[in-house]
Design a protein around this motif. Structure first.
Motif, PDB file in Angstrom:
ATOM      1  N   UNK A  16      -3.997  -6.808   0.509  1.00 41.60           N
ATOM      2  CA  UNK A  16      -3.329  -5.764   1.290  1.00 41.60           C
ATOM      3  C   UNK A  16      -1.896  -5.552   0.803  1.00 41.60           C
ATOM      4  N   UNK A  17      -1.184  -6.637   0.573  1.00 41.97           N
ATOM      5  CA  UNK A  17       0.198  -6.532   0.107  1.00 41.97           C
ATOM      6  C   UNK A  17       0.263  -5.838  -1.249  1.00 41.97           C
ATOM      7  N   UNK A  18      -0.659  -6.179  -2.135  1.00 41.49           N
ATOM      8  CA  UNK A  18      -0.680  -5.560  -3.467  1.00 41.49           C
ATOM      9  C   UNK A  18      -0.958  -4.063  -3.353  1.00 41.49           C
ATOM     10  N   UNK A  19      -1.969  -3.694  -2.578  1.00 44.66           N
ATOM     11  CA  UNK A  19      -2.348  -2.288  -2.462  1.00 44.66           C
ATOM     12  C   UNK A  19      -1.222  -1.461  -1.855  1.00 44.66           C
ATOM     13  N   UNK A  20      -0.551  -2.022  -0.871  1.00 41.87           N
ATOM     14  CA  UNK A  20       0.534  -1.277  -0.248  1.00 41.87           C
ATOM     15  C   UNK A  20       1.727  -1.140  -1.192  1.00 41.87           C
ATOM     16  N   UNK A  21       2.167  -2.243  -1.773  1.00 41.33           N
ATOM     17  CA  UNK A  21       3.375  -2.221  -2.604  1.00 41.33           C
ATOM     18  C   UNK A  21       3.192  -1.397  -3.875  1.00 41.33           C
ATOM     19  N   UNK A  22       2.017  -1.449  -4.460  1.00 42.65           N
ATOM     20  CA  UNK A  22       1.799  -0.807  -5.758  1.00 42.65           C
ATOM     21  C   UNK A  22       1.157   0.575  -5.665  1.00 42.65           C
ATOM     22  N   UNK A  23       0.644   0.917  -4.486  1.00 33.99           N
ATOM     23  CA  UNK A  23      -0.061   2.193  -4.373  1.00 33.99           C
ATOM     24  C   UNK A  23       0.324   2.977  -3.119  1.00 33.99           C
ATOM     25  N   UNK A  24       0.106   2.425  -1.943  1.00 36.99           N
ATOM     26  CA  UNK A  24       0.343   3.182  -0.716  1.00 36.99           C
ATOM     27  C   UNK A  24       1.791   3.569  -0.510  1.00 36.99           C
ATOM     28  N   UNK A  25       2.688   2.658  -0.767  1.00 35.60           N
ATOM     29  CA  UNK A  25       4.109   2.842  -0.470  1.00 35.60           C
ATOM     30  C   UNK A  25       4.735   3.988  -1.259  1.00 35.60           C
ATOM     31  N   UNK A  26       4.272   4.195  -2.477  1.00 32.55           N
ATOM     32  CA  UNK A  26       4.951   5.120  -3.387  1.00 32.55           C
ATOM     33  C   UNK A  26       4.508   6.569  -3.254  1.00 32.55           C
ATOM     34  N   UNK A  27       3.421   6.831  -2.530  1.00 31.61           N
ATOM     35  CA  UNK A  27       2.859   8.169  -2.525  1.00 31.61           C
ATOM     36  C   UNK A  27       3.674   9.133  -1.660  1.00 31.61           C
ATOM     37  N   UNK A  28       3.758  10.401  -2.086  1.00 25.91           N
ATOM     38  CA  UNK A  28       4.417  11.406  -1.245  1.00 25.91           C
ATOM     39  C   UNK A  28       3.623  11.628   0.044  1.00 25.91           C
ATOM     40  N   UNK A 432      -7.896  -4.856   2.517  1.00 26.96           N
ATOM     41  CA  UNK A 432      -7.649  -6.239   2.107  1.00 26.96           C
ATOM     42  C   UNK A 432      -8.536  -7.224   2.843  1.00 26.96           C
ATOM     43  N   UNK A 433      -8.745  -6.994   4.135  1.00 26.75           N
ATOM     44  CA  UNK A 433      -9.620  -7.871   4.911  1.00 26.75           C
ATOM     45  C   UNK A 433     -11.047  -7.812   4.381  1.00 26.75           C
ATOM     46  N   UNK A 434     -11.506  -6.624   4.058  1.00 28.61           N
ATOM     47  CA  UNK A 434     -12.876  -6.490   3.544  1.00 28.61           C
ATOM     48  C   UNK A 434     -13.028  -7.189   2.196  1.00 28.61           C
ATOM     49  N   UNK A 435     -12.007  -7.049   1.362  1.00 27.98           N
ATOM     50  CA  UNK A 435     -12.062  -7.694   0.038  1.00 27.98           C
ATOM     51  C   UNK A 435     -12.035  -9.211   0.183  1.00 27.98           C
ATOM     52  N   UNK A 436     -11.094  -9.721   0.941  1.00 25.67           N
ATOM     53  CA  UNK A 436     -10.924 -11.177   1.010  1.00 25.67           C
ATOM     54  C   UNK A 436     -11.951 -11.842   1.932  1.00 25.67           C
ATOM     55  N   UNK A 437     -12.686 -11.012   2.667  1.00 31.77           N
ATOM     56  CA  UNK A 437     -13.816 -11.528   3.418  1.00 31.77           C
ATOM     57  C   UNK A 437     -15.112 -11.475   2.629  1.00 31.77           C
ATOM     58  N   UNK A 438     -15.014 -11.057   1.363  1.00 25.80           N
ATOM     59  CA  UNK A 438     -16.191 -11.010   0.509  1.00 25.80           C
ATOM     60  C   UNK A 438     -17.081  -9.804   0.736  1.00 25.80           C
ATOM     61  N   UNK A 439     -16.559  -8.779   1.420  1.00 24.95           N
ATOM     62  CA  UNK A 439     -17.377  -7.608   1.721  1.00 24.95           C
ATOM     63  C   UNK A 439     -17.260  -6.514   0.669  1.00 24.95           C
ATOM     64  N   UNK A 440     -16.276  -6.616  -0.236  1.00 20.24           N
ATOM     65  CA  UNK A 440     -16.110  -5.631  -1.302  1.00 20.24           C
ATOM     66  C   UNK A 440     -15.420  -6.309  -2.474  1.00 20.24           C
ATOM     67  N   UNK A 441     -15.770  -5.954  -3.716  1.00 25.08           N
ATOM     68  CA  UNK A 441     -15.145  -6.605  -4.881  1.00 25.08           C
ATOM     69  C   UNK A 441     -13.635  -6.377  -4.935  1.00 25.08           C
ATOM     70  N   UNK A 442     -12.923  -7.306  -5.532  1.00 24.67           N
ATOM     71  CA  UNK A 442     -11.468  -7.156  -5.656  1.00 24.67           C
ATOM     72  C   UNK A 442     -11.143  -6.345  -6.921  1.00 24.67           C
ATOM     73  N   UNK A 443     -11.580  -5.104  -6.908  1.00 29.96           N
ATOM     74  CA  UNK A 443     -11.320  -4.170  -7.998  1.00 29.96           C
ATOM     75  C   UNK A 443     -10.041  -3.410  -7.646  1.00 29.96           C
TER      76      UNK A 443
END
Length: 465
Positions: A16-28, A432-443
């Protein structure tokens, strides 16, 4: 223990931290539905006091203050601005678990660089910081928009509006945010409301001919839609307390209009027959113009008659309705599809019980493009952490989450753009919860694109004609 609303607020997993810092945070921000006044953007409104910016039009705050027992004089009345601020500070300190608590502190941090919890104890300090920023440093409306990285603002406008300030904004090269009108014909649809007859006269005067039947009304509304289209309109918006569906012929609707314009009372089936007919005609106009049709449903408005007479509409006395909508909505959409083809459509549920109705209904009309029909974001009374998570989860369960057009503010406050940040944090946390709970690949590359698309790209593409 997590630190109070720090940079990792709401983000508890590494993904979750990675997705927010590198993707969500920067978008207009593509804020496709708001109630912000174009006039204040053009004039670059400067507030003289934080209470003007915070409490001037915000019925979310008003409701909380009333619930805490604050006198109306310090809410919508003529109380001193400092006293109003302190009354809100005391209220929000007690709003544990209310989204106002999070929104308030996101706004204080983002626009005023104030990172202490707001309370009656800190109110004087916070007041001084905010007012210095507004008055001495000149934090104006346009600067708030720029600080929020807003690419587009969709306002909400009656068909009779002259759109003067939209055109002035377009001509002003110093304004780098795109501001577009949204066509909101509710006044012409609500034949059962007291302001229907004066509104019809206003429309008649504007188009230059008397409107006495449904054909004339549709003609006038199309002319106004043409005018809105020239001003850059991308969308129409309907606020429906319920979904009407009573099939009626043109002749029957003309009889209904004649009665209404003559001041006669209408039966419920007549009201719904008129509304059904007109909505279908309007949807055909939207489809032809390649506009998006937004439908906000499930409100029970102006419940407190005494306060409605005293303060007026949109003042915090609305609530969630519990109408059954599935059958009428299905019939209405099916008729529109048969008549003219459905435009791109976003359906919003104010009552969360309707998420599954709308979430499955949108699957009936998907065609020719990804996500043509949308389950709208958590709206109004669902505009909080649980409501957003519920809407995202319900959409994921029933449809294709990656096509979602994301968040809107639906706000009258220029400080409320931080709700997009709030939403993006919640989105990243859920993924992030879905990924780290094994419900979706960490792609992370793919998920990063999903976050960017939901945050901005999908809406930007969806509302492009």
């Amino acid at each position: 223990m997590a630190t109070f609303m720090d940079s990792q607020f709401l983000l508890t997993t590494e993904t979750a931290k990675y997705l927010y810092e590198n993707h969500g945070k920067k978008m207009p921000i593509f804020d496709y539905h708001s109630h912000l006044p174009a006039k204040e953007i053009y004039e670059d409104l400067k507030y003289n006091h934080i209470s003007e910016a915070w409490l001037g039009h915000d019925h979310y705050k008003w409701r909380a203050m009333r619930s805490y027992g604050i006198d109306e004089e310090l809410i919508t009345g003529n109380g001193a601005m400092d006293d109003k601020f302190k009354a809100y500070a005391e209220t929000v300190q007690n709003c544990i678990g209310n989204p106002l608590y999070h929104w308030t502190h996101l706004e204080l941090s983002h626009y005023f660089s104030y990172d202490q919890p707001l309370s009656l104890k800190t109110a004087d300090q916070c007041l001084a910081v905010c007012n210095d920023k507004l008055t001495k440093e000149g934090l104006t409306v346009r600067q708030m928009i720029k600080a929020s990285n807003v690419a587009l603002i969709g306002t909400t406008d009656d068909p009779t509006d002259d759109l003067k300030y939209h055109y002035l904004i377009q001509e002003d090269q110093d304004i780098d945010v795109r501001v577009v009108p949204t066509y909101r014909p509710d006044m012409g649809i609500n034949i059962d409301k007291a302001d229907y007859i004066p509104w019809m006269k206003k429309l008649s005067d504007l188009v230059g001919y008397p409107i006495t039947d449904i054909k004339g009304l549709v003609k006038a509304l199309k002319e106004r839609a043409d005018f809105f289209d020239q001003a850059g309109c991308l969308s129409a918006d309907h606020g429906m307390d319920y979904i009407p569906y009573v099939p009626a012929s043109e002749d029957q609707v003309n009889v209904i209009m004649t009665k209404a314009l003559g001041g006669e009372s209408l039966e419920a089936h007549e009201v719904d027959g008129y509304k059904t007919y007109l909505i279908k005609e309007l949807a055909a106009i939207y489809a032809d113009k390649k506009w998006v049709m937004q439908v906000h449903m499930g409100t029970m408005r102006n419940n407190n008659s005494k306060m409605f007479k005293r303060i007026g509409k949109d003042s915090g006395f609305d609530s969630v309705n519990d109408h059954q909508i599935a059958e009428s909505l299905s019939s209405l959409l099916d008729d529109i599809q048969e008549k003219s083809g459905l435009p791109k459509t976003i359906l919003y549920a104010l009552n969360p019980k309707d998420n599954y109705v709308l979430g499955t209904m949108i699957g009936n009309y998907q065609e020719k493009m990804r996500g043509k029909f949308q389950l709208g974001s958590g709206w109004w009374f669902n505009d909080h952490k649980d409501g957003m998570r519920r809407q995202l989860t319900d959409l994921a369960n029933l449809g294709v989450l990656s096509t979602f057009v994301g968040m809107l503010t639906d706000s009258r406050s220029f400080l409320s753009f931080t709700r997009h940040d709030y939403f993006r944090r919640i989105l990243c946390q859920l993924l992030g919860e879905w990924v780290e709970g094994g419900e979706y690949p960490r792609d992370l590359d793919f998920l990063g694109k999903v976050v960017e698309d939901i945050s901005f790209n999908n809406a930007n593409n969806y509302f492009t004609k």
